[in-house]
Design a protein around this motif. Structure first.
Motif, PDB file in Angstrom:
ATOM      1  N   GLN A   1      32.833 -16.414  82.830  1.00  0.00           N
ATOM      2  CA  GLN A   1      34.052 -17.432  82.418  1.00  0.00           C
ATOM      3  C   GLN A   1      34.811 -16.972  83.463  1.00  0.00           C
ATOM      4  OE1 GLN A   1      34.186 -15.128  78.803  1.00  0.00           O
ATOM      5  NE2 GLN A   1      34.647 -17.158  77.617  1.00  0.00           N
TER       6      GLN A   1
ATOM      7  N   LYS B   1      37.973 -16.837  83.539  1.00  0.00           N
ATOM      8  CA  LYS B   1      39.268 -15.870  83.088  1.00  0.00           C
ATOM      9  C   LYS B   1      38.701 -14.620  83.284  1.00  0.00           C
ATOM     10  CE  LYS B   1      42.555 -15.025  79.750  1.00  0.00           C
ATOM     11  NZ  LYS B   1      43.787 -14.921  80.753  1.00  0.00           N
TER      12      LYS B   1
ATOM     13  N   ASN C   1      48.776 -13.947  81.658  1.00  0.00           N
ATOM     14  CA  ASN C   1      49.065 -14.764  80.594  1.00  0.00           C
ATOM     15  C   ASN C   1      49.251 -15.995  80.911  1.00  0.00           C
ATOM     16  OD1 ASN C   1      50.162 -15.485  78.090  1.00  0.00           O
ATOM     17  ND2 ASN C   1      52.090 -14.378  78.341  1.00  0.00           N
TER      18      ASN C   1
ATOM     19  N   ARG D   1      35.822 -22.571  73.712  1.00  0.00           N
ATOM     20  CA  ARG D   1      37.033 -21.843  72.592  1.00  0.00           C
ATOM     21  C   ARG D   1      36.339 -20.536  72.299  1.00  0.00           C
ATOM     22  NH1 ARG D   1      39.227 -26.501  71.346  1.00  0.00           N
ATOM     23  NH2 ARG D   1      38.015 -28.378  71.064  1.00  0.00           N
ATOM     24  N   LYS D   2      35.642 -19.985  73.088  1.00  0.00           N
ATOM     25  CA  LYS D   2      35.225 -18.695  73.080  1.00  0.00           C
ATOM     26  C   LYS D   2      36.562 -17.664  73.649  1.00  0.00           C
ATOM     27  CE  LYS D   2      30.288 -18.511  73.800  1.00  0.00           C
ATOM     28  NZ  LYS D   2      29.734 -17.705  72.427  1.00  0.00           N
ATOM     29  N   ARG D   3      36.549 -16.547  72.936  1.00  0.00           N
ATOM     30  CA  ARG D   3      37.494 -15.650  73.743  1.00  0.00           C
ATOM     31  C   ARG D   3      36.860 -14.932  74.991  1.00  0.00           C
ATOM     32  NH1 ARG D   3      34.594 -11.041  72.693  1.00  0.00           N
ATOM     33  NH2 ARG D   3      33.025 -11.335  71.298  1.00  0.00           N
ATOM     34  N   LEU D   4      37.604 -14.278  75.733  1.00  0.00           N
ATOM     35  CA  LEU D   4      37.071 -13.693  77.129  1.00  0.00           C
ATOM     36  C   LEU D   4      36.061 -12.787  76.538  1.00  0.00           C
ATOM     37  CD1 LEU D   4      37.118 -13.396  79.949  1.00  0.00           C
ATOM     38  CD2 LEU D   4      38.907 -11.649  79.649  1.00  0.00           C
TER      39      LEU D   4
ATOM     40  N   ASN E   1      47.438 -20.201  80.236  1.00  0.00           N
ATOM     41  CA  ASN E   1      46.628 -20.768  79.597  1.00  0.00           C
ATOM     42  C   ASN E   1      47.295 -22.222  79.306  1.00  0.00           C
ATOM     43  OD1 ASN E   1      44.437 -21.455  77.877  1.00  0.00           O
ATOM     44  ND2 ASN E   1      45.733 -20.861  75.915  1.00  0.00           N
TER      45      ASN E   1
ATOM     46  N   ARG F   1      37.762 -20.549  80.118  1.00  0.00           N
ATOM     47  CA  ARG F   1      36.585 -19.783  79.187  1.00  0.00           C
ATOM     48  C   ARG F   1      35.288 -20.353  79.109  1.00  0.00           C
ATOM     49  NH1 ARG F   1      41.809 -19.207  77.733  1.00  0.00           N
ATOM     50  NH2 ARG F   1      42.779 -17.236  77.000  1.00  0.00           N
TER      51      ARG F   1
END
Ligand SMILES: O=C(O)CCC(=O)C(=O)O
Length: 289
Positions: free
Chosen positions: A144, A146, A153, A182-185, A155, A227
């Motif tokens: 990803q 990210k 910070n 839509r996944k987190r890191l 997004n 992401r």
């Protein structure tokens, strides 16, 4: 009949819906040859500089000036090693005017405006990528974006990946997993086989989503969220797969200055503050008024 556009910007509602759902969007023919010319010239100048250096250090007998753009760098490194290539960096982030021209392209900014509005900051992380056949660093593992700025910070960050030659299954086009934005890191590690320390994910972290390969013509842009899981395969052709990946975000987000100086690329509110070429060359993020 053309679909309705959300606000400013060039994307249709159907494209916006697709981007929201899948986390990426392919824009075929976003840029014409003419719109890519300045960046291509910058790449060509850099290749000549590399040829001069390789020749001066006795590593190549011929600078191959007459070879066409997709072939020259591949042929220059044909008898050399990965380490020889990596001396010049796996991807390039030079401040050559042609790149500013590309990053400021109204066609790109119009598309990005549809996604994040008219206050657009060009993120300092951009890569001119010559994916040279046989160089391990050409193949980018699943990751990803990210993971390169885990603490920022910011997004959304939108990657705009642009092919400068036709990207194919053979020369290592982009592959991605739709819907994973839509996944987190995810927890990532640094791989150790390309010599560049790409951030990477283990197979078991990739989930069950299908993988989509995206062979595209030169001038196509692929927009994706930072992401979204993506990778690219090795270049098994005899030409360079040239691409550039640019990044944009809203102006009220972390400018990520640890990565360098980005710049104000568009402002509907304060157009006089948009960075000029001169500002960018001096690493100023906006125009002083
Ligand atoms: O161009 C490639 O092969 C990989 C690009 C990539 O990983 C990115 O733009 O984040």
């Amino acid at each position: 009949m053309e679909e309705r556009k959300r606000t400013g910007g060039s994307l249709t509602q159907a494209q916006l819906d697709r981007y929201d759902k899948e986390g990426y969007l392919v824009l075929p023919d976003l840029l014409s040859e003419e719109e890519m010319a300045a960046a291509r010239e910058a790449m060509t100048a850099k290749v000549s500089m590399i040829a001069d250096e390789l020749h001066a250090s006795g590593m190549i007998p011929d600078k191959l000036d007459d070879r066409p753009f997709p072939k020259r760098l591949a042929e220059l490194f044909r008898g050399l090693t990965d380490q020889d290539f990596l001396r010049f960096g796996r991807s390039w982030r030079d401040r050559i005017p042609g790149y500013f021209h590309l990053m400021s392209s109204p066609r790109i900014l119009d598309a990005v405006e549809s996604l994040i509005g008219g206050e657009i900051f060009c993120n300092p992380v951009y890569n001119v990528r010559p994916k040279v056949p046989g160089v391990a660093a050409g193949a980018v593992p699943w990751h990803q974006d990210k993971s390169y700025w885990p603490d920022a910070n910011a997004n959304p960050v939108i990657t705009v990946w642009i092919s400068f030659v036709d990207a194919t299954l053979e020369n290592g086009c982009l592959h991605l997993k739709p819907g994973t934005h839509r996944k987190r890191l995810l927890e990532w590690h640094r791989e150790s086989h390309t010599g560049t320390g790409y951030t990477a994910l283990e197979d078991h972290q990739l989930g069950s989503r299908e993988t989509v390969a995206l062979p595209v013509k030169a001038g196509t842009a692929i927009l994706f969220n930072d992401r979204l899981l993506h990778m690219s395969t090795p270049n098994r052709s005899d030409e360079v797969r040239w691409s550039v990946d640019l990044r944009y975000q809203p102006t009220d987000q972390d400018p990520m200055s640890a990565h360098g100086a980005g710049f104000l690329a568009r402002s509907r509110l304060y157009p006089e503050r948009v960075a000029t070429l001169q500002d960018w060359l001096l690493e100023k993020t906006e125009h002083a008024v």
